[in-house]
Design an enzyme around this catalytic site. Structure first.
Site, PDB file in Angstrom:
ATOM      1  N   GLU A 134       0.837  -1.216   0.000  1.00  0.00           N
ATOM      2  CA  GLU A 134       0.000   0.000   0.000  1.00  0.00           C
ATOM      3  C   GLU A 134       0.870   1.264   0.000  1.00  0.00           C
ATOM      4  OE1 GLU A 134      -2.352  -1.734   3.306  1.00  0.00           O
ATOM      5  OE2 GLU A 134      -4.081  -1.027   2.168  1.00  0.00           O
ATOM      6  N   GLU A 160      -4.214  -9.325   3.394  1.00  0.00           N
ATOM      7  CA  GLU A 160      -4.874  -9.009   4.662  1.00  0.00           C
ATOM      8  C   GLU A 160      -6.056  -9.924   4.971  1.00  0.00           C
ATOM      9  OE1 GLU A 160      -3.725  -6.767   2.571  1.00  0.00           O
ATOM     10  OE2 GLU A 160      -2.962  -4.989   3.598  1.00  0.00           O
TER      11      GLU A 160
HETATM   12  C1  LIG Z   1      -3.225  -1.807   7.181  1.00  0.00           C
HETATM   13  C2  LIG Z   1      -2.656  -2.959   6.434  1.00  0.00           C
HETATM   14  O1  LIG Z   1      -3.417  -3.131   5.273  1.00  0.00           O
HETATM   15  C3  LIG Z   1      -2.696  -4.180   7.296  1.00  0.00           C
HETATM   16  C4  LIG Z   1      -1.551  -5.093   7.043  1.00  0.00           C
HETATM   17  O2  LIG Z   1      -0.586  -4.791   6.381  1.00  0.00           O
HETATM   18  S1  LIG Z   1      -1.639  -6.603   7.806  1.00  0.00           S
HETATM   19  C5  LIG Z   1      -0.166  -7.427   7.333  1.00  0.00           C
HETATM   20  C6  LIG Z   1      -0.206  -7.931   5.930  1.00  0.00           C
HETATM   21  N1  LIG Z   1       0.952  -8.715   5.694  1.00  0.00           N
HETATM   22  C7  LIG Z   1       0.913 -10.052   5.767  1.00  0.00           C
HETATM   23  O3  LIG Z   1      -0.116 -10.660   5.967  1.00  0.00           O
HETATM   24  C8  LIG Z   1       2.231 -10.772   5.574  1.00  0.00           C
HETATM   25  C9  LIG Z   1       2.460 -11.707   6.734  1.00  0.00           C
HETATM   26  N2  LIG Z   1       3.748 -12.342   6.666  1.00  0.00           N
HETATM   27  C10 LIG Z   1       4.008 -13.372   5.835  1.00  0.00           C
HETATM   28  O4  LIG Z   1       3.199 -13.784   5.046  1.00  0.00           O
HETATM   29  C11 LIG Z   1       5.361 -14.004   5.929  1.00  0.00           C
HETATM   30  O5  LIG Z   1       5.834 -13.815   7.242  1.00  0.00           O
HETATM   31  C12 LIG Z   1       6.375 -13.407   4.947  1.00  0.00           C
HETATM   32  C13 LIG Z   1       5.999 -13.840   3.531  1.00  0.00           C
HETATM   33  C14 LIG Z   1       6.417 -11.900   5.071  1.00  0.00           C
HETATM   34  C15 LIG Z   1       7.798 -13.934   5.293  1.00  0.00           C
HETATM   35  O6  LIG Z   1       7.782 -15.326   5.317  1.00  0.00           O
HETATM   36  P1  LIG Z   1       9.069 -16.150   5.834  1.00  0.00           P
HETATM   37  O7  LIG Z   1      10.273 -15.618   5.217  1.00  0.00           O
HETATM   38  O8  LIG Z   1       8.723 -17.586   5.665  1.00  0.00           O
HETATM   39  O9  LIG Z   1       9.217 -15.823   7.380  1.00  0.00           O
HETATM   40  P2  LIG Z   1       8.193 -16.015   8.561  1.00  0.00           P
HETATM   41  O10 LIG Z   1       8.710 -17.075   9.465  1.00  0.00           O
HETATM   42  O11 LIG Z   1       6.790 -16.120   8.110  1.00  0.00           O
HETATM   43  O12 LIG Z   1       8.333 -14.596   9.269  1.00  0.00           O
HETATM   44  C16 LIG Z   1       9.569 -14.207   9.881  1.00  0.00           C
HETATM   45  C17 LIG Z   1       9.241 -13.494  11.169  1.00  0.00           C
HETATM   46  O13 LIG Z   1       8.609 -12.257  10.832  1.00  0.00           O
HETATM   47  C18 LIG Z   1       7.375 -12.124  11.508  1.00  0.00           C
HETATM   48  N3  LIG Z   1       6.452 -11.390  10.630  1.00  0.00           N
HETATM   49  C19 LIG Z   1       6.195 -11.630   9.331  1.00  0.00           C
HETATM   50  N4  LIG Z   1       5.317 -10.713   8.861  1.00  0.00           N
HETATM   51  C20 LIG Z   1       5.041  -9.888   9.882  1.00  0.00           C
HETATM   52  C21 LIG Z   1       4.209  -8.739  10.018  1.00  0.00           C
HETATM   53  N5  LIG Z   1       3.522  -8.220   9.002  1.00  0.00           N
HETATM   54  N6  LIG Z   1       4.134  -8.163  11.239  1.00  0.00           N
HETATM   55  C22 LIG Z   1       4.865  -8.633  12.279  1.00  0.00           C
HETATM   56  N7  LIG Z   1       5.676  -9.705  12.203  1.00  0.00           N
HETATM   57  C23 LIG Z   1       5.757 -10.323  11.011  1.00  0.00           C
HETATM   58  C24 LIG Z   1       6.934 -13.559  11.755  1.00  0.00           C
HETATM   59  O14 LIG Z   1       6.034 -13.628  12.839  1.00  0.00           O
HETATM   60  C25 LIG Z   1       8.253 -14.241  12.058  1.00  0.00           C
HETATM   61  O15 LIG Z   1       8.575 -13.968  13.387  1.00  0.00           O
HETATM   62  P3  LIG Z   1       9.418 -15.039  14.266  1.00  0.00           P
HETATM   63  O16 LIG Z   1      10.714 -15.215  13.537  1.00  0.00           O
HETATM   64  O17 LIG Z   1       9.521 -14.394  15.588  1.00  0.00           O
HETATM   65  O18 LIG Z   1       8.588 -16.294  14.270  1.00  0.00           O
END
Ligand SMILES: C[C@H](O)CC(=O)SCCNC(=O)CCNC(=O)[C@H](O)C(C)(C)COP(=O)(O)OP(=O)(O)OC[C@H]1O[C@@H](n2cnc3c(N)ncnc32)[C@H](O)[C@@H]1OP(=O)(O)O
Length: 724
Positions: free
Chosen positions: A116, A136
């Protein structure tokens, strides 16, 4: 201490490079967003800055808003987020509305709030493998920083809906084809290319585009309405219990019909509402629970590094063995598949090939890649080549003496470091390894069928399994893209043990007068992919009886033994494979209710000595769900109490990935806690009085109910102790 920051560095070329820094994924914590605004304000103030580039540190743009802040926001603790304020004030006014142009330089990933922010820039340059998406909805919310409005304007409504509703990111290359990014470059050239692009915009050599004002990609209104109507129907069909996909569609529609600013306002209100929903709380729990499964106290905190597994041997090329072999070769592990004769070996090899061919048919694998992948598989009839394997996975039929013999052979032929894994789904590992010396190398690798598709891997350790062996298997599990859950050794381990009461309670209800199909309907309405009877048909009555007898042996005091399935087996109905079980099946596997089963039910009831009970016959859907699932919860508490699972969140993941429990309810224990231990205990006690010890609450449940504690609270809060 601030949680993350941005850094600004102004170059001699007049470009301010703003870098998002919040490892590991540069999530947009509130501190990062505040710092981003400050860096922008500085860049806009300074006369030596002509244009701005935004990027992420460490090869990752940003994984989106900081999900770890959601819990505090939902509980009203800590700093509250005002997504509308961030969306309008920071993203729209400060970034997109800036009087200096900015370009996003995207490597690694730009997800959720990350994308975004990038869409609010005036152009995007990306690497070809970067992942871009708005996932999301997988967290029970909608994009909250303007994504619902900007994405459709950049890629068109149909594609934007697909990306949001499926929470599926796309690669940089596709993003470029769609117009979401403006150019693809090599990682090493990313920032320089973005700098040059930003300067070109500032000098009006390239267009200065505000995504929010774009209209050329939006379909004409009539067509847009049709797309939205179709999307609504699909969303209702795919997840009838979920509200947020429909809210997302409404918000997008508002922008299309009333303009992007109206859309932004509706997005902000809806985001706020959804953030506090039970669905969001459950899905955020699942997000972190899934990542916590690989953190196993006493195993992964010992500083052990996984050993390199160069080659894997598999015993048995049946459905499970061939599925496991497929999963391994797909992740580039060379595999030796052993069978007992040429015919079975050919059958196993053919099954692996067919698994790969179905990918070619679906267009997710090329024929060339199929040949390359298949070349990693070698079929053998003896143990000669097993001297070169680092791990074996036994996947033969569930026969104790056969497995004991196999492990004795393996101990002779495999090298002394080789991990000895069994794919048994119920048999005690100590029994399997009884005849060998290397019991520290024995571990369970319980895959779920079909093994190359189902995401769960239950790793079973005995008291003797060495932590190194568990660490090795955890690593292989992650590399083949499974979610591994480490559990202790007992009949059924965690998943099957937790779920044995699922079918048994359904059979009890039928013996007391409830309709088979009414039960399946109530359970699917609750969100399970299929009810207990449809599932029994799929698994097959042979397997159901064999595993049922194991539970009866191990837990006789709390098993409900119905005669219904044995009676049907006597009449040659054995489930879907025989086209007749609780349902009848046509050639296309379509299940239809069969009025004939009445006669079996009547016989079963008379053998059980139970008459239809008017109270059971008029149970509501809610009561049916509780009578089927509270015994599951009850067994889950025993699994926890015995230390078979080290944390309740592991059981949540195991129930979701192993049994199809709806993720949006957070998993079995999370769901139970939303109802309260006391409520569940009271109901189980009442049913115990009426229907016997099958429902008797566990000591763990009784204690938590009495103390007012949640089922997921750590053992230290109650006097129950783990035994592993
Ligand atoms: C207002 C907005 O529209 C709202 C938002 O943005 S909501 C968030 C949207 N983003 C997401 O859904 C992405 C979520 N994350 C993921 O899909 C995956 O973590 C990723 C593809 C970014 C990375 O994957 P990968 O490399 O396999 O690592 P992964 O083990 O999942 O994550 C690494 C660490 O980062 C953390 N992390 C990943 N994304 C995060 C996020 N958005 N916020 C906080 N922590 C996050 C994980 O909890 C993990 O923590 P840990 O090592 O303590 O367990």
């Amino acid at each position: 201490m601030a949680k993350g920051r941005t850094e600004i560095e102004v170059g001699a070329d007049g470009v301010a490079l703003i870098t998002i820094i919040n490892p590991p994924v540069n999530s947009l914590a509130l501190d990062v967003l505040r710092s981003l605004k400050e860096s922008y304000d500085e860049a806009l103030r300074r006369d030596d800055v002509k244009a701005i580039v935004v990027t992420g540190a460490g090869g990752r743009f940003s994984g989106g808003f900081d999900i770890s802040a959601f819990g505090g926001i939902q509980e009203g603790k800590g700093e509250q987020v005002n997504a509308g304020h961030i969306s309008i004030d920071i993203v729209t006014n400060t970034l997109e509305g800036a009087r200096k142009p900015s370009v996003a330089a995207i490597d690694g990933l730009a997800l959720g709030g990350g994308l975004e922010v990038a869409m609010a820039c005036h152009a995007r340059i990306s690497t070809s493998n970067a992942q871009l998406g708005l996932p999301e909805l997988q967290l029970g919310i909608i994009p909250g920083f303007g994504g619902t409005q900007r994405l459709p304007r950049l890629v068109g409504l149909a594609k934007a809906l697909e990306m949001m509703l499926m929470s599926k990111p796309i690669k940089g290359k596709e993003a470029h084809e769609l117009g979401l990014v403006d150019a693809i470059v090599q990682p090493g050239e990313l920032v320089d290319a973005a700098r040059a692009w930003a300067l070109d915009i500032a000098a009006f050599r390239k267009p200065w585009i505000k995504s929010l004002h774009k209209t050329d990609k939006l379909e004409p209104l009539g067509e847009a309405r049709e797309i939205l109507t179709f999307a609504r129907a699909q969303a209702r069909k795919q997840a009838a219990n979920l509200q947020h996909p429909l809210v997302c569609i409404d918000v997008i529609e508002e922008g299309v019909v009333s303009g992007p600013y109206a859309g932004l306002l509706k997005e902000a209100q809806s985001f706020e509402m959804l953030l506090h929903s039970d669905t969001c709380k459950s899905l955020v729990h699942v997000f972190f629970a899934q990542r916590a499964t690989t953190k196993v106290p006493g195993i992964t905190d010992l500083g052990l590094m996984p050993r390199k597994i160069k080659k894997v041997g598999i015993l048995g090329g049946g459905l499970m063995g061939s599925g496991i072999a497929t999963a391994l070769i797909l992740s580039n592990y060379p595999v030796i598949l052993k069978e007992v004769n040429e015919k079975f070996l050919k059958g196993g090899m053919d099954r692996v090939k067919a698994n790969l061919q179905s990918r070619v048919k679906k267009g997710t694998m090329t024929q060339e890649k199929l040949e390359k992948t298949l070349s990693l598989l070698t079929g053998v009839l003896d143990y000669e080549s097993f001297k070169g394997v680092d791990m074996v996975i036994e996947a033969v039929i569930e026969n104790v003496s056969l497995k004991q013999q196999i492990f004795a052979d393996l101990e002779k032929f495999c090298p002394p470091h080789c991990v000895l894994a069994t794919n048994t789904s119920t048999i005690d590992l100590n029994l399997i390894g009884e005849k060998i010396k290397s019991q520290d190398r024995i571990v369970g690798a319980h895959f779920f069928s079909p093994a190359h598709i189902m995401p769960l891997l239950e790793i079973v350790r005995t008291h003797k399994t060495s932590p190194q062996v568990v660490v090795d298997l955890l690593d292989v599990g992650k590399k083949i893209r499974k979610t591994p859950v480490v559990v202790g050794n007992c009949t059924g381990f965690a998943v099957n043990r937790m779920f044995f009461p699922y079918t048994q309670s359904a059979l009890l209800l039928v013996d007391h007068g409830l309709d088979v199909y009414k039960i399946d309907r109530a359970i699917t309405k609750f969100g399970m992919p299929m009810g207990p009877f449809r599932l029994a048909d799929l698994v097959g009555f042979g397997v159901a009886l064999a595993t049922g007898s194991q539970y009866l042996q191990s837990f006789p005091e709390r098993c409900y033994k119905s005669m219904l399935i044995p009676i049907m087996v006597d009449d040659k109905r054995a489930g879907e494979a025989t086209r007749k079980g609780f349902y009848i099946y046509d050639g296309k596997r379509k299940a239809s209710p069969d009025p004939e089963i009445k006669k079996y039910i009547e016989k079963s009831r008379s053998m059980a000595g139970s008459a239809p009970d008017p109270e059971i016959m008029k149970l509501s859907d809610k009561d049916i769900v509780e009578m089927i699932f509270f015994p599951v919860v009850n067994e889950a508490t025993r699994v926890l109490d015995e230390g078979i699972a080290v944390k309740s969140s592991d059981l949540d993941i195991a129930s979701i990935m192993g049994m199809g429990f709806p993720a949006y309810r957070g998993g079995v224990v999370f769901w139970a806690d939303s109802l309260g231990a006391n409520y569940i205990h009271t109901r189980l006690e009442a049913w115990t009085k009426k229907y016997g010890n099958f429902f008797k609450p566990s000591a763990y449940l009784a204690e938590r109910a009495a103390k007012g504690l949640s089922l997921s609270a750590p053992a230290s809060q109650s006097k129950s102790k783990s035994r592993l």
